[in-house]
Design an enzyme around this catalytic site. Sequence first.
Site, PDB file in Angstrom:
ATOM      1  N   GLU A 289       0.932  -1.243  -0.018  1.00  0.00           N
ATOM      2  CA  GLU A 289      -0.086   0.121  -0.105  1.00  0.00           C
ATOM      3  C   GLU A 289       0.890   1.310   0.167  1.00  0.00           C
ATOM      4  O   GLU A 289       1.848   1.519   0.830  1.00  0.00           O
ATOM      5  CB  GLU A 289      -0.845   0.082   1.271  1.00  0.00           C
ATOM      6  CG  GLU A 289      -1.878   1.345   1.471  1.00  0.00           C
ATOM      7  CD  GLU A 289      -2.382   1.274   2.751  1.00  0.00           C
ATOM      8  OE1 GLU A 289      -3.454   2.144   2.939  1.00  0.00           O
ATOM      9  OE2 GLU A 289      -2.189   0.387   3.728  1.00  0.00           O
ATOM     10  N   LYS A 353      -9.677   2.430  -2.935  1.00  0.00           N
ATOM     11  CA  LYS A 353      -9.981   2.017  -1.697  1.00  0.00           C
ATOM     12  C   LYS A 353     -11.666   2.503  -1.405  1.00  0.00           C
ATOM     13  O   LYS A 353     -11.839   3.607  -1.766  1.00  0.00           O
ATOM     14  CB  LYS A 353      -9.225   2.611  -0.679  1.00  0.00           C
ATOM     15  CG  LYS A 353      -9.533   1.671   0.718  1.00  0.00           C
ATOM     16  CD  LYS A 353      -8.429   2.155   1.814  1.00  0.00           C
ATOM     17  CE  LYS A 353      -8.485   1.405   3.019  1.00  0.00           C
ATOM     18  NZ  LYS A 353      -7.701   1.899   4.310  1.00  0.00           N
ATOM     19  N   CYS A 406      -5.478  -2.634   2.922  1.00  0.00           N
ATOM     20  CA  CYS A 406      -5.241  -2.496   4.377  1.00  0.00           C
ATOM     21  C   CYS A 406      -6.369  -3.406   5.002  1.00  0.00           C
ATOM     22  O   CYS A 406      -6.716  -4.268   4.501  1.00  0.00           O
ATOM     23  CB  CYS A 406      -5.280  -0.982   4.682  1.00  0.00           C
ATOM     24  SG  CYS A 406      -4.817  -0.592   6.380  1.00  0.00           S
TER      25      CYS A 406
END
Length: 532
Positions: A289, A353, A406
Amino acid sequence: MEGLAGRIILVWGFKRAVLTILAGAIGVLALAPIGFFAAMFVSFTLLVWLMDGAAASPDSGYLGRLWPSFLTGWLFGFGYFVAGLWWLGHALMIDAEEFAWALPLALIGLPAVLAIFYGLATVIARLFWSDGMGRIAALALGFGLAEWLRSFAFTGFPWNAIGYGAMPVPLMMQSAHLIGTLGVTALAVFAFSAPALLGTRQGAIPGLSLAALLFAGHLGYGAYALSRPEAPVAAGPQPVVRIVQPAIDQSDKMDSAADREAIFEKHLSLSVQPAKQGGKRPDIIVWPETAIPFLITDNKDALSRIADTLDDDQILIAGAVRAEDMGPGAAPRYYNSIYVIDGRGQIIGASDKVHLVPFGEYLPFEPFFRRLGIENIVEMPGGFSAAASRSLLSMPNGLKLYPLICYEIIFPNEMSPQIADAGAILNVTNDAWFGDTPGPYQHFLQARVTAVEYGLPLIRSANTGISAFVDARGRVISGVDFNQQGFVDATLSSATFSRSDASSRSTYFWLLLGALGLISLISRVGFISRMN
């Protein structure tokens, strides 16, 4: 046991509060990195006895009679979440001058809020409380509902659900494939609470027998699932994937442009290292990430460097910040994204995301908090924007990856129907925010359980670790240890476990809660009849 149970039931005042907090904290020993699941038996046995003693004054009103039960659950949850989430404070100390003031909110405030869900669990249990096996069924019902609510309420935060304490190793993860983490949580609370029946004797034989049967079934199904052959692998060559783990300290990522350039070069250097022990050159390279420490679309030289580094038929998958131009006079929107870049330096795919971290990546109720001087932890003008939907990442060889950035991987609601078309789950993360604490280990365990739930292999690239290839049954095939710099190559097998969709797991979860509710209700009715 009866004498010990009696003393705990009668404990009162400050000692009772401390014991209840301690009971919750003990349960954390079952979580990663320790994984001592037997601690949960101690934790929930104490909670049952404490609930037995959570009596209100006879002249209290309806809410007043529920208050001692709520307080017991809240104190238990407070101990559990403080002991299990204290490491969140590490993220604030990376920029201590800016965010040290918020440390009490992370260490005390968040656990205090999350503990409300466990207070609700014990209130639900109190509504069905009786003197035998029914009360541990009621507690299981309450915690099942509370963890379900915690998975989505106020954006959701299902981290360290009780069920993870019953799944420290692959043998004990397989039940999640049938009933999901929420289903495992409900049944685990029943089993973990069963020893409390030895302290009061009432309902001990049927309760302990059922708990033993559930635990044996949990282990038995695990052994069965691990012994089954994998589903057939798709025809054709399977790609070799390299996971890069640069192990860059988070404070270094916040320094000068020269430091960011050095970080970029470190990723490139690890990407071109020769395969170990004469292995095949990787077809796909995965960075973690926000691995690219600048806006790559504003840095054409970076794309050229990638093209110079990769062979023409190689693919790079990298975490990065993506900017979207909103037109003249408007500020751009920023997304926490994954880019797919080919060997010619062209961006051929991306996924943003969807589920952002409140106060980390965006400010909820932004105008209000900005007036108070509260900013995001991530340095991004205006914070990140959330994507409206998730996009599968398609590789040139036809492989489709389901991308999760994440902590998205711990949310059951983030798994869209598209996951049925994926050959593997891709999880990129930057756990450097949490330092050398239990946080990265807890995150890794929960990612493995998600792989088991969906019967898909997992490719996980984490900045500081734990990076690994995990098969569809949660077993680590190969990886890089925590806080170690390096890379690992593996041939990605598209072999899956038998697929079970989220709707079937949801159905089983509600059927389990219905069964627990029925046991609780029957026991409660019988209890009231005996009292009369």
